[in-house]
Enzyme design. Structure first.
Site, PDB file in Angstrom:
ATOM      1  N   LYS A  15      80.860  52.748  84.143  1.00 49.84           N
ATOM      2  CA  LYS A  15      79.623  52.373  83.460  1.00 49.84           C
ATOM      3  C   LYS A  15      78.500  52.249  84.475  1.00 49.84           C
ATOM      4  O   LYS A  15      78.708  52.028  85.665  1.00 49.84           O
ATOM      5  CB  LYS A  15      79.779  51.066  82.683  1.00 49.84           C
ATOM      6  CG  LYS A  15      80.150  49.823  83.522  1.00 49.84           C
ATOM      7  CD  LYS A  15      78.989  49.152  84.220  1.00 49.84           C
ATOM      8  CE  LYS A  15      79.421  47.939  85.016  1.00 49.84           C
ATOM      9  NZ  LYS A  15      78.367  47.443  85.951  1.00 49.84           N
ATOM     10  N   ASP A 142      83.289  42.657  81.633  1.00 50.68           N
ATOM     11  CA  ASP A 142      82.993  44.076  81.448  1.00 50.68           C
ATOM     12  C   ASP A 142      84.095  44.837  80.716  1.00 50.68           C
ATOM     13  O   ASP A 142      83.910  45.997  80.351  1.00 50.68           O
ATOM     14  CB  ASP A 142      82.768  44.768  82.807  1.00 50.68           C
ATOM     15  CG  ASP A 142      81.445  44.388  83.449  1.00 50.68           C
ATOM     16  OD1 ASP A 142      80.594  43.778  82.757  1.00 50.68           O
ATOM     17  OD2 ASP A 142      81.260  44.697  84.644  1.00 50.68           O
TER      18      ASP A 142
END
Length: 310
Positions: A15, A142
């Site tokens: 990401k 996350d």
């Protein structure tokens, strides 16, 4: 419960945070965030295979930096899922590593999400998606986004996700020597705030950034990229400033530290520009390697089984 004897492989993306707004430290030590996640086409693959006991191996760039004990989020994912199912975590997990290690791109979190999905399939549990996301949130801030992929706004400490629209974008990532500890970067963020005597506002997603992300307009997104952790990362690793400068001088539309760093992210106009910026960064001597990627990318995905040698 029926278990598949064939190994299960899950592919999971890295990401980049196109916006990372950070609030003041909470009593629990975490920070409230407005974290706009974007999954990019750099992937790890985690394979779960039947075994007598839980074990982990890893191969790929910087695999020697990946812990192979119970501190690895992949191992913790297997343990948490097995505990909920009332079974032993008898599995061998192999991580094929391509996401930079300790680089601010959620590589460890990605492996946790991938292991969770792989073990769920291997053990034939068919755990509801909402429950998988709960386990992800327990593993780390996350990890839920690694399971979901695409583009999303993360609030709370980042684990509460709302999908957002995203057009197609092209990126170059510069890999630094060594990693940066995410907790250390947050501690430096707190220290810098105290030293400056500034009051930290409540984190909010930028409407301009969300609109630019949805539009697919790279110039608009370039103008809106923001990372509140960047000053802290640069304070701990001043050499990153030269990398950021080199990418912009090489033709990037914008540059920022990816998450807590030390990987730096460069938004570019198209694939041709990506190749030029990557070459400029490598020639600059300010990074160890570059990676070219596009976004958005799908979240953790079970790959079709392919027998060895096929």
């Amino acid at each position: 419960m029926s278990a598949h004897q064939a190994p299960v492989t899950v592919r999971v993306p890295a990401k980049v945070n196109v916006q990372l707004a950070v609030g003041a430290a909470r009593p629990d030590g975490f920070h409230d965030l407005a974290n706009v996640f974007l999954a990019v086409s750099l992937y790890d693959e985690v394979t779960a295979a039947p075994a007598e006991a839980l074990s982990i191996t890893c191969a790929g760039p910087d695999a020697d930096q990946v812990p192979l004990d119970r501190t690895n989020l992949a191992a913790r994912a297997a343990e948490l899922l097995a505990a909920r199912a009332g079974i032993e975590p008898a599995v061998h997990l192999h991580i094929a590593k391509n996401i930079p290690v300790a680089g601010g791109m959620a590589g460890g979190s990605a492996d946790g999400a991938a292991a969770l999905l792989a073990c769920d399939a291997l053990w034939g549990l068919n755990t509801p998606r909402a429950e998988l996301l709960d386990i992800c949130a327990e593993l780390g801030s996350d990890v839920p986004f690694s399971l979901v992929g695409g583009a999303a706004l993360g609030t709370g400490r980042g684990e509460l996700l709302t999908p957002v629209g995203a057009g197609a974008f092209h990126w170059v990532f510069a890999v630094a020597d060594g990693g940066l500890s995410t907790p250390a970067v947050f501690r430096e963020f707190d220290r810098l705030a105290v030293a400056a005597g500034t009051e930290i506002p409540e984190p909010e997603a930028s409407p301009a950034l969300l609109a630019a992300l949805a539009s697919g307009d790279p110039d608009a997104l370039a103008a809106a990229l923001a990372n509140d952790l960047q000053p802290a990362a640069l304070s701990l690793r001043p050499s990153l400033a030269a990398t950021l400068d080199a990418g912009v001088e090489g033709g990037a539309l914008a540059a920022l530290v990816s998450g807590s760093g030390p990987t730096t992210a460069f938004l570019v106009a198209d694939e041709e520009a990506a190749a030029k910026v990557a070459a400029a960064l490598e020639a600059s001597g300010t990074c160890r390697a570059t990676r070219v990627a596009s976004s958005p990318a799908p979240g953790a995905t079970v790959l079709p089984f392919s027998p060895a040698g096929v």
